[in-house]
Design a protein around this motif. Structure first.
Motif, short mmCIF file in Angstrom:
data_model
loop_
_atom_site.label_atom_id
_atom_site.label_comp_id
_atom_site.label_asym_id
_atom_site.label_seq_id
_atom_site.Cartn_x
_atom_site.Cartn_y
_atom_site.Cartn_z
N SER A 55 0.62 -1.27 0.07
CA SER A 55 -0.44 -0.46 -0.09
C SER A 55 0.78 1.46 0.62
CB SER A 55 -1.10 0.03 1.34
OG SER A 55 -0.02 0.07 2.91
N GLY A 56 2.10 0.72 -0.37
CA GLY A 56 3.21 2.52 0.01
C GLY A 56 3.52 2.99 1.46
N MET A 57 3.02 2.09 2.82
CA MET A 57 3.18 2.82 4.00
C MET A 57 4.01 1.68 4.63
SD MET A 57 -0.35 2.69 4.73
CE MET A 57 -0.51 2.35 6.18
N GLU A 58 4.91 2.58 5.85
CA GLU A 58 5.78 1.85 6.15
C GLU A 58 5.67 0.89 7.65
OE1 GLU A 58 8.42 4.98 6.98
OE2 GLU A 58 8.36 6.34 5.05
N GLY A 59 4.30 1.74 8.01
CA GLY A 59 3.46 1.29 8.99
C GLY A 59 4.60 1.36 10.44
N ILE A 75 13.67 0.36 20.21
CA ILE A 75 12.59 -0.49 20.38
C ILE A 75 11.37 0.01 18.80
CG2 ILE A 75 10.13 -1.46 21.44
CD1 ILE A 75 12.29 -0.72 23.42
N ILE A 76 10.91 -0.42 17.74
CA ILE A 76 10.19 -0.49 16.60
C ILE A 76 8.92 -0.32 16.64
CG2 ILE A 76 9.75 0.69 14.68
CD1 ILE A 76 13.19 -0.72 14.29
N TYR A 77 7.92 0.21 16.69
CA TYR A 77 6.62 -0.39 17.35
C TYR A 77 6.02 -0.54 15.06
CZ TYR A 77 6.90 -0.17 22.49
OH TYR A 77 7.27 -0.11 23.82
N MET A 78 5.58 -1.24 15.27
CA MET A 78 4.60 -1.10 14.24
C MET A 78 3.66 -2.27 13.84
SD MET A 78 8.28 -2.89 11.67
CE MET A 78 9.13 -1.95 10.79
N GLY A 79 2.79 -2.10 12.71
CA GLY A 79 1.43 -2.38 12.92
C GLY A 79 1.14 -3.21 11.80
N ALA A 113 15.15 -3.82 17.96
CA ALA A 113 14.23 -4.42 18.68
C ALA A 113 12.97 -4.83 18.02
CB ALA A 113 13.06 -4.97 20.04
N ILE A 114 11.69 -5.40 17.17
CA ILE A 114 10.57 -5.23 16.77
C ILE A 114 9.43 -5.47 17.65
CG2 ILE A 114 9.40 -4.98 14.63
CD1 ILE A 114 11.66 -5.29 12.65
N THR A 115 8.07 -4.42 17.65
CA THR A 115 7.27 -4.76 18.45
C THR A 115 5.88 -4.42 17.44
OG1 THR A 115 8.87 -4.57 20.80
CG2 THR A 115 5.54 -4.66 20.64
N ARG A 116 4.75 -5.45 17.73
CA ARG A 116 3.83 -5.56 17.20
C ARG A 116 3.18 -4.51 17.81
NH1 ARG A 116 0.11 -10.59 14.65
NH2 ARG A 116 -1.26 -9.15 13.28
N ILE A 117 1.82 -3.90 17.06
CA ILE A 117 1.47 -2.97 17.99
C ILE A 117 -0.27 -3.66 17.66
CG2 ILE A 117 2.41 -0.94 18.37
CD1 ILE A 117 1.29 0.30 16.27
N SER A 118 -1.30 -3.40 18.54
CA SER A 118 -2.67 -4.23 18.00
C SER A 118 -3.46 -2.99 17.76
CB SER A 118 -2.74 -4.35 19.39
OG SER A 118 -3.50 -3.22 20.05
N ASN A 119 -3.73 -2.98 16.59
CA ASN A 119 -4.72 -2.34 16.48
C ASN A 119 -4.14 -0.60 15.75
OD1 ASN A 119 -7.61 -3.10 17.40
ND2 ASN A 119 -7.05 -1.64 19.09
N PRO A 120 -3.68 -1.10 14.84
CA PRO A 120 -2.01 -0.07 13.98
C PRO A 120 -3.08 1.68 13.60
CG PRO A 120 -2.85 -2.34 12.70
CD PRO A 120 -3.71 -2.23 13.51
#
Length: 218
Positions: A55-59, A75-79, A113-120
């Protein structure tokens, strides 16, 4: 007051904390600040070039940096799950090596570290990237803002305000367009407001996107 300063800085010390956690002597403060900016810019450029989704987004929702004498913890928070693929470990190691080389860290270890977030879509940075991708594809700004609000409503936020400024839709005269849904109490310090300012380059020029999201009230 709440409309004249950054909503995040306005709430520091009450319900908002810094995204960079470290201490330094006054004479070394500017160097540490420039180092933080260099880390964030490098990570965003790396993600943009290597693992940007279709979609062209970094997230990237946010990047937190914690520093000790011998360690830099990032810490990188990604969606989006697509960014957290099977070769995540290899990419993180490659990113660590590149950032450490860029910073020329000799006496300090760098850990990412990469952390996945809920409800991006409840995070303004990701929402701003979505609107920017739509504007680059020449989607009407009204449709883009309406769709962004619909995505935010799915994650049960209490209110959102979206503002776009510049030569919107290629018009000769720059203007500001905004839309608000629900409550966005900018002057209430106890209101948890998430905010971002995002710049997008289109064929007509530079547009500025600002998003305020009212998450909750303490």
């Amino acid at each position: 007051m709440g409309q004249k300063i950054n909503p995040l800085g306005f709430r520091l010390g009450t319900i908002q904390s810094h995204h960079s956690l470290w201490f330094a002597q006054p004479k070394n403060y500017s160097e540490g600040l420039q180092e933080d900016k260099k880390i964030r810019d490098f990570i965003q450029n790396y993600v943009q070039k290597n693992i940007r989704i279709s979609s062209g987004m970094e997230g990237i929702a946010r990047i937190e940096i914690q520093k000790r004498i011998d360690l830099i913890q990032v810490i990188i928070y990604m969606g989006f799950p697509k960014l957290l693929t099977e070769d995540k470990l290899r990419r993180v190691e490659e990113l660590q090596m590149n950032v450490q080389k860029e910073l020329n860290c000799v006496n300090r270890k760098l850990n990412i570290a990469i952390t996945r977030i809920s409800n991006p879509y409840g995070h303004p940075n990701i929402l701003a990237e979505f609107i920017a991708a739509q504007l680059k594809n020449r989607v009407s700004f009204r449709k883009a803002m309406k769709k962004a609000i619909e995505l935010t409503e799915q994650v049960n936020t209490k209110g959102i305000q979206v503002q776009i400024a510049g030569r919107i839709d290629g018009k000769e005269i720059a203007r500001v367009e905004w839309v608000r849904e629900g409550r966005v109490p900018l002057q209430t310090i106890e209101a948890k407001i998430d905010y971002c300012s995002y710049t997008v380059r289109t064929i007509y020029g530079v547009l500025g996107i600002k998003i305020w999201i009212f998450v909750d009230e303490e």
